[in-house]
Design an enzyme around this catalytic site. Structure first.
Site, PDB file in Angstrom:
ATOM      1  N   HIS A 101       0.817  -1.202   0.000  1.00 12.87           N
ATOM      2  CA  HIS A 101       0.000   0.000   0.000  1.00 12.87           C
ATOM      3  C   HIS A 101       0.862   1.268   0.000  1.00 12.87           C
ATOM      4  O   HIS A 101       0.356   2.351  -0.291  1.00 12.87           O
ATOM      5  CB  HIS A 101      -0.917   0.017   1.233  1.00 12.87           C
ATOM      6  CG  HIS A 101      -2.103  -0.876   1.112  1.00 12.87           C
ATOM      7  ND1 HIS A 101      -2.017  -2.249   1.038  1.00 12.87           N
ATOM      8  CD2 HIS A 101      -3.430  -0.588   1.034  1.00 12.87           C
ATOM      9  CE1 HIS A 101      -3.227  -2.765   0.931  1.00 12.87           C
ATOM     10  NE2 HIS A 101      -4.106  -1.785   0.931  1.00 12.87           N
ATOM     11  N   SER A 102       2.115   1.119   0.335  1.00 11.77           N
ATOM     12  CA  SER A 102       3.021   2.261   0.409  1.00 11.77           C
ATOM     13  C   SER A 102       4.183   2.075  -0.558  1.00 11.77           C
ATOM     14  O   SER A 102       4.885   1.064  -0.489  1.00 11.77           O
ATOM     15  CB  SER A 102       3.560   2.420   1.831  1.00 11.77           C
ATOM     16  OG  SER A 102       4.667   3.298   1.867  1.00 11.77           O
TER      17      SER A 102
END
Length: 258
Positions: free
Chosen positions: A12-13
């Site tokens: 997600h990052s």
């Protein structure tokens, strides 16, 4: 030479994915590692297009691809990409189930050693257990060795004699053992552990260090061995003697850190 299996880290990052790849690349320099982190506009989240692009790019570089994900929705995105693959490449891509950081490190080291996608995925799945289950050995003076333990002073010491392993069953008659003392300042931290794991994987032999599998970088790191600590090495198989000699030489050379 680039390994036959490459890895895609889906997170997600974007920064998390890049950091994981940075760590794994230190231990598996010949493995192609791509990231697919964050959304298309730079926010926290996942992107179908980023994952698809990373997979397609790797398939042009290597024979097989293994994907790793951080959270459930990243896994769903990766599964969607796999569902859309053409039949002629679908069999070359595997989604692994395991911890992102430990799994990427373990999978990359396995790929560096020549493992195929199925074996890399198994290394990813076993990663958490390999690290958490590694025994902590008593350090000199009775303390438990582990990350942050004070290093003992290690002298060169004699080269250990090769000995048959004690307490073996009938099928273990060819096992050999040696007790080695770690000389390098930081012991079996990440890079030496990875070097040792890759080294033993190149022999037709089963090798253990302090009763954990020497081909598992996370198991070796989990031992928490530092300078001056002892490694009880056991090797069994067709190339047991060669494997034991290679490990002895690597330890004596301080894994190239001296």
């Amino acid at each position: 030479m680039t390994a036959k299996v490459g890895l895609v880290v889906v997170s997600h990052s974007a920064r998390l994915a890049e950091g994981v790849v940075e760590v794994a690349a230190q231990m598996a320099p010949d493995v192609a590692l791509h990231t697919a982190g964050g959304t298309d506009d730079g926010r926290v989240g996942t992107s179908f297009d980023k994952v698809e692009t990373a997979v397609a790019g790797l398939l042009r570089e290597v024979e097989q691809v293994v994907l790793l994900t951080d959270l459930g929705s990243a896994t769903m995105t990766a599964e969607s990409v796999l569902d859309m693959l053409d039949d002629d490449v679908a069999g070359r891509v595997v989604l692994a189930d395991g911890p992102l950081v430990e799994g990427t490190v373990a999978g990359a080291v396995a790929a560096q050693s020549g493992a195929d996608a199925a074996a890399v995925a198994r290394a990813v799945a076993e990663a958490a257990g390999s690290f958490a289950g590694a025994a902590r050995e008593p350090a000199p003076g009775g303390a438990t060795a582990g990350p942050g333990s004070a290093p003992a002073t290690a002298g060169p010491g004699p080269t250990p004699a090769r000995q048959p392993a004690a307490g073996l069953g009938a099928g273990d008659a060819e096992a050999l053992t040696a007790t080695l003392t770690l000389r390098n300042k930081v012991g079996l931290h990440a890079r030496p552990a990875a070097l040792l794991a890759r080294l033993v994987a190149g022999f037709d032999a089963e090798v253990t260090v302090n009763d954990v599998e020497a081909a598992s970088v996370l198991a070796l790191m989990g031992l928490g061995l530092g300078q001056g600590d002892e490694m009880r090495v056991r090797a069994r198989g067709a190339q047991a003697a060669d494997a034991l000699d290679a490990v002895t030489t690597a330890v004596a050379d301080g894994f190239g850190e001296e």
